[in-house]
Write a protein that holds these residues in place. Structure first.
Motif, PDB file in Angstrom:
ATOM      1  N   PRO A 232     -37.786 -11.556  -3.240  1.00 62.97           N
ATOM      2  CA  PRO A 232     -37.803 -12.932  -2.732  1.00 62.97           C
ATOM      3  C   PRO A 232     -39.045 -13.704  -3.178  1.00 62.97           C
ATOM      4  N   VAL A 233     -38.835 -14.973  -3.516  1.00 58.23           N
ATOM      5  CA  VAL A 233     -39.939 -15.874  -3.849  1.00 58.23           C
ATOM      6  C   VAL A 233     -39.788 -17.136  -3.025  1.00 58.23           C
ATOM      7  N   SER A 234     -40.910 -17.724  -2.648  1.00 62.75           N
ATOM      8  CA  SER A 234     -40.919 -19.021  -1.972  1.00 62.75           C
ATOM      9  C   SER A 234     -41.435 -20.036  -2.975  1.00 62.75           C
ATOM     10  N   THR A 235     -40.627 -21.035  -3.280  1.00 58.71           N
ATOM     11  CA  THR A 235     -40.975 -21.926  -4.389  1.00 58.71           C
ATOM     12  C   THR A 235     -40.333 -23.300  -4.197  1.00 58.71           C
ATOM     13  N   THR A 236     -40.863 -24.282  -4.928  1.00 58.55           N
ATOM     14  CA  THR A 236     -40.260 -25.617  -4.956  1.00 58.55           C
ATOM     15  C   THR A 236     -39.478 -25.838  -6.242  1.00 58.55           C
ATOM     16  N   ARG A 237     -39.495 -24.852  -7.165  1.00 62.60           N
ATOM     17  CA  ARG A 237     -38.732 -24.979  -8.408  1.00 62.60           C
ATOM     18  C   ARG A 237     -38.209 -23.605  -8.834  1.00 62.60           C
ATOM     19  N   LEU A 238     -36.947 -23.574  -9.224  1.00 65.13           N
ATOM     20  CA  LEU A 238     -36.353 -22.361  -9.786  1.00 65.13           C
ATOM     21  C   LEU A 238     -35.733 -22.743 -11.118  1.00 65.13           C
ATOM     22  N   ARG A 239     -36.109 -21.997 -12.163  1.00 62.89           N
ATOM     23  CA  ARG A 239     -35.667 -22.340 -13.524  1.00 62.89           C
ATOM     24  C   ARG A 239     -34.838 -21.198 -14.105  1.00 62.89           C
ATOM     25  N   LEU A 240     -33.801 -21.558 -14.870  1.00 71.09           N
ATOM     26  CA  LEU A 240     -32.987 -20.592 -15.600  1.00 71.09           C
ATOM     27  C   LEU A 240     -33.117 -20.903 -17.087  1.00 71.09           C
ATOM     28  N   ASN A 241     -33.788 -20.017 -17.820  1.00 67.51           N
ATOM     29  CA  ASN A 241     -33.899 -20.134 -19.270  1.00 67.51           C
ATOM     30  C   ASN A 241     -32.671 -19.490 -19.909  1.00 67.51           C
ATOM     31  N   ILE A 242     -31.984 -20.226 -20.773  1.00 67.32           N
ATOM     32  CA  ILE A 242     -30.717 -19.774 -21.346  1.00 67.32           C
ATOM     33  C   ILE A 242     -30.850 -19.726 -22.864  1.00 67.32           C
ATOM     34  N   THR A 243     -30.713 -18.551 -23.429  1.00 67.23           N
ATOM     35  CA  THR A 243     -30.808 -18.378 -24.878  1.00 67.23           C
ATOM     36  C   THR A 243     -29.413 -18.257 -25.470  1.00 67.23           C
ATOM     37  N   ALA A 244     -29.122 -19.134 -26.434  1.00 66.50           N
ATOM     38  CA  ALA A 244     -27.779 -19.209 -27.007  1.00 66.50           C
ATOM     39  C   ALA A 244     -27.542 -18.107 -28.032  1.00 66.50           C
ATOM     40  N   ARG A 245     -26.272 -17.800 -28.252  1.00 63.06           N
ATOM     41  CA  ARG A 245     -25.883 -16.964 -29.378  1.00 63.06           C
ATOM     42  C   ARG A 245     -26.105 -17.753 -30.657  1.00 63.06           C
ATOM     43  N   SER A 246     -26.297 -17.057 -31.732  1.00 64.78           N
ATOM     44  CA  SER A 246     -26.568 -17.707 -33.011  1.00 64.78           C
ATOM     45  C   SER A 246     -25.434 -18.663 -33.382  1.00 64.78           C
ATOM     46  N   GLY A 247     -25.800 -19.905 -33.666  1.00 63.97           N
ATOM     47  CA  GLY A 247     -24.826 -20.891 -34.100  1.00 63.97           C
ATOM     48  C   GLY A 247     -24.131 -21.633 -32.981  1.00 63.97           C
ATOM     49  N   PHE A 248     -24.468 -21.345 -31.716  1.00 61.29           N
ATOM     50  CA  PHE A 248     -23.797 -21.976 -30.589  1.00 61.29           C
ATOM     51  C   PHE A 248     -24.788 -22.628 -29.640  1.00 61.29           C
ATOM     52  N   SER A 249     -24.251 -23.485 -28.780  1.00 59.76           N
ATOM     53  CA  SER A 249     -24.985 -24.024 -27.648  1.00 59.76           C
ATOM     54  C   SER A 249     -24.462 -23.353 -26.382  1.00 59.76           C
ATOM     55  N   THR A 250     -25.016 -23.731 -25.232  1.00 57.65           N
ATOM     56  CA  THR A 250     -24.623 -23.095 -23.970  1.00 57.65           C
ATOM     57  C   THR A 250     -24.261 -24.156 -22.937  1.00 57.65           C
ATOM     58  N   GLY A 251     -23.645 -23.715 -21.856  1.00 60.10           N
ATOM     59  CA  GLY A 251     -23.280 -24.611 -20.772  1.00 60.10           C
ATOM     60  C   GLY A 251     -22.990 -23.839 -19.498  1.00 60.10           C
ATOM     61  N   MET A 252     -22.931 -24.563 -18.371  1.00 59.45           N
ATOM     62  CA  MET A 252     -22.634 -23.942 -17.079  1.00 59.45           C
ATOM     63  C   MET A 252     -21.681 -24.819 -16.288  1.00 59.45           C
ATOM     64  N   LEU A 253     -20.832 -24.157 -15.501  1.00 60.50           N
ATOM     65  CA  LEU A 253     -19.955 -24.847 -14.568  1.00 60.50           C
ATOM     66  C   LEU A 253     -20.562 -24.913 -13.174  1.00 60.50           C
ATOM     67  N   GLU A 254     -21.342 -23.902 -12.815  1.00 62.01           N
ATOM     68  CA  GLU A 254     -21.980 -23.876 -11.497  1.00 62.01           C
ATOM     69  C   GLU A 254     -23.154 -22.893 -11.555  1.00 62.01           C
ATOM     70  N   TRP A 255     -24.244 -23.239 -10.819  1.00 63.69           N
ATOM     71  CA  TRP A 255     -25.393 -22.351 -10.719  1.00 63.69           C
ATOM     72  C   TRP A 255     -25.868 -22.366  -9.275  1.00 63.69           C
ATOM     73  N   MET A 256     -25.888 -21.186  -8.651  1.00 63.41           N
ATOM     74  CA  MET A 256     -26.252 -21.042  -7.253  1.00 63.41           C
ATOM     75  C   MET A 256     -27.645 -20.443  -7.123  1.00 63.41           C
ATOM     76  N   ALA A 257     -28.415 -20.912  -6.127  1.00 64.13           N
ATOM     77  CA  ALA A 257     -29.730 -20.349  -5.791  1.00 64.13           C
ATOM     78  C   ALA A 257     -29.639 -19.864  -4.347  1.00 64.13           C
ATOM     79  N   LEU A 258     -29.659 -18.555  -4.145  1.00 65.19           N
ATOM     80  CA  LEU A 258     -29.313 -17.957  -2.867  1.00 65.19           C
ATOM     81  C   LEU A 258     -30.488 -17.239  -2.229  1.00 65.19           C
ATOM     82  N   ASN A 259     -30.465 -17.205  -0.881  1.00 64.60           N
ATOM     83  CA  ASN A 259     -31.528 -16.469  -0.185  1.00 64.60           C
ATOM     84  C   ASN A 259     -31.196 -14.986  -0.138  1.00 64.60           C
TER      85      ASN A 259
END
Length: 464
Positions: free
Chosen positions: A437-464
């Protein structure tokens, strides 16, 4: 809609039945092996009629002696009704309770089944009849409706599908070994009205036809094993064709379901509660295999022109994890978002049907590549110990990522969350990452793409 019947019948049947409920993932049940599904909507209930694989582990042949019934009122929680028809209900049957389908007519339910008879020939199509979706069912003819002695019968008389049109005319399709066949049925549903025909235009047909109608257009889905859709002819994909007449001629439209983990496949396509579904089978249950298959259900979508989008296969559930989702109170930020996408999609609480689901806005960072990030910001610190990402994959420039890393704001810098588990990159599911557990005001998700592609998300949850 494919088929419907008054809701009162379903309600009466369910009050009289002792059942065993289970919650849906794919496969939808794992307490027994089920195969060759057929779907039927009666009132507010979806019934799935299946074969029952009983081959031992490592077996190399089908062992099928009865047909099972499953039902649901929400396409999520399934009730097992057990065997409702067996080879023993047909005195003329020898073995092989293969693919079957149930069709209602005149207040009765007709169960068309593939059976190896005791007489000449191999596989036949018999018919049982009952007064409710769950029976009891009895042999309606005392012998086969279709057999090798039927003029112009298929090379293998299996996999019946029956459709009753708006004018009351019923049609039977069946066949295998590249031999699709069709015939009109009489109103009694147990005799033929005219000769057996060979429908034209059914490209690369192998077996397992499924006939339905939508918006005045007739659709025929079926298993194919050509090199254009499978890795070897031992496997099957599901192709489909459309026509303006239930007997064709048919126009091939494409593949609606790719090869699955079992060699065989058998489609059922149904509208239920305003949504369309593809019902099929795989070898994905524990201990499963080509002769120990299990039924799966996934959403199916139509394009504006009536063509079907390819179904995204899901495995193992894909539902959101439980817990307080702090993302719903956060402000989202990102390194880059495409002009036609929407960053707000990542925390709108949507539960996608699959990674290709575009029924709601999505986040994507095309044409950027390499590593991009999305983060949540809160005015006051929150305690977080899990992250759950549902990735977007448009089968074009946006693909599943190669890797990801969760970070948090320490007050002066970003740092990797402590003791992070693997950051999952699977399709069609919420990928849960755990950490101390961390107590924070910011949570970041670094996303590294496969070669030749971009990335995307439909939903991202931050849970206790």
């Amino acid at each position: 809609m494919r088929r419907s019947w008054p809701a009162v019948l379903a309600a009466v049947v369910l009050t009289l039945t002792v059942v065993s409920p289970s919650s849906a993932v794919n496969p939808i049940i794992t307490t027994r092996y089920t195969a060759d599904p057929a779907a039927l909507v009666v009132g507010n209930t979806l019934y799935v009629y299946t074969g029952h694989d009983e081959a031992p582990a490592g077996g190399t042949n089908f062992v099928m002696r009865d047909w099972q019934v499953l039902s649901t009122t929400d396409a999520t929680n399934w009730t097992q009704h057990g065997a409702r028809l067996s080879l023993g209900d047909f005195p003329w049957a020898g073995a092989d309770a293969w693919a079957a389908e149930v069709e209602p007519r005149n207040g009765r339910y007709y169960w068309y089944v593939s059976i190896n008879g005791n007489g000449p020939g191999w596989m036949n199509i018999g018919v049982a009849v009952g007064d409710s979706p769950l029976g009891p069912f009895t042999d309606a003819i005392g012998g086969p409706l279709i057999s090798d002695s039927t003029p112009n019968s298929s090379g293998l008389n299996i996999d019946p599908t029956v459709f009753v049109d708006d004018d009351g005319q019923a049609y039977l399709y069946w066949g295998s070994f590249w031999g699709v066949r069709a015939v009109r049925l009489n109103p009694d549903m147990i005799s033929m009205n005219g000769p057996v025909i060979t429908p034209q235009g059914v490209t690369n047909f192998w077996e397992a036809p499924w006939l339905f109608k939508r918006n005045g257009v007739y659709y025929l889905a079926y298993a194919a094993n050509d090199a254009g859709c499978v890795s070897s002819s031992s496997f099957a994909c599901i192709r489909y064709a459309t026509a303006s007449n239930p007997l064709g001629p048919w126009t091939h439209r494409g593949v609606v379901l790719d090869q699955v983990s079992s060699t065989t496949n058998h489609p059922a396509i149904i509208e239920f509660n305003g949504q369309w579904y593809m019902v099929y089978h795989t070898a994905d249950a524990p201990g499963g295999g080509n002769f120990r298959r299990s039924v799966a259900v996934d959403r199916l979508f139509f394009n504006a022109d009536g063509t079907m989008q390819k179904v995204a296969q899901t495995r193992g559930g894909g539902g959101p994890p439980s817990g307080t989702n702090h993302a719903r109170t956060a402000t989202a930020a990102t390194s880059f978002v495409s002009a036609w996408e929407n960053l707000a999609a990542v925390n709108d609480g949507f539960v996608p049907a699959n990674s290709a689901d575009r029924t709601r806005p999505v986040y994507g960072n095309w044409p950027q590549q390499g590593t991009q990030w999305v983060e949540y910001r809160w005015t006051n610190p929150v305690s977080v110990s899990r992250s759950a990402a549902y990735w977007f994959d448009d089968n074009q420039g946006i693909d599943l990522p190669a890797s990801c890393q969760v970070q948090y704001w320490t007050g002066s810098a970003y740092a990797n969350v402590p003791n992070q588990s693997a950051c999952g990159v699977a399709a069609n599911t919420f990928n849960v990452t755990t950490f101390s557990p961390v107590s924070t005001t910011r949570l970041r998700l670094n996303i590294t793409a496969r070669s030749g592609f971009s990335t995307g998300m439909l939903e991202w949850m931050a849970l206790n």
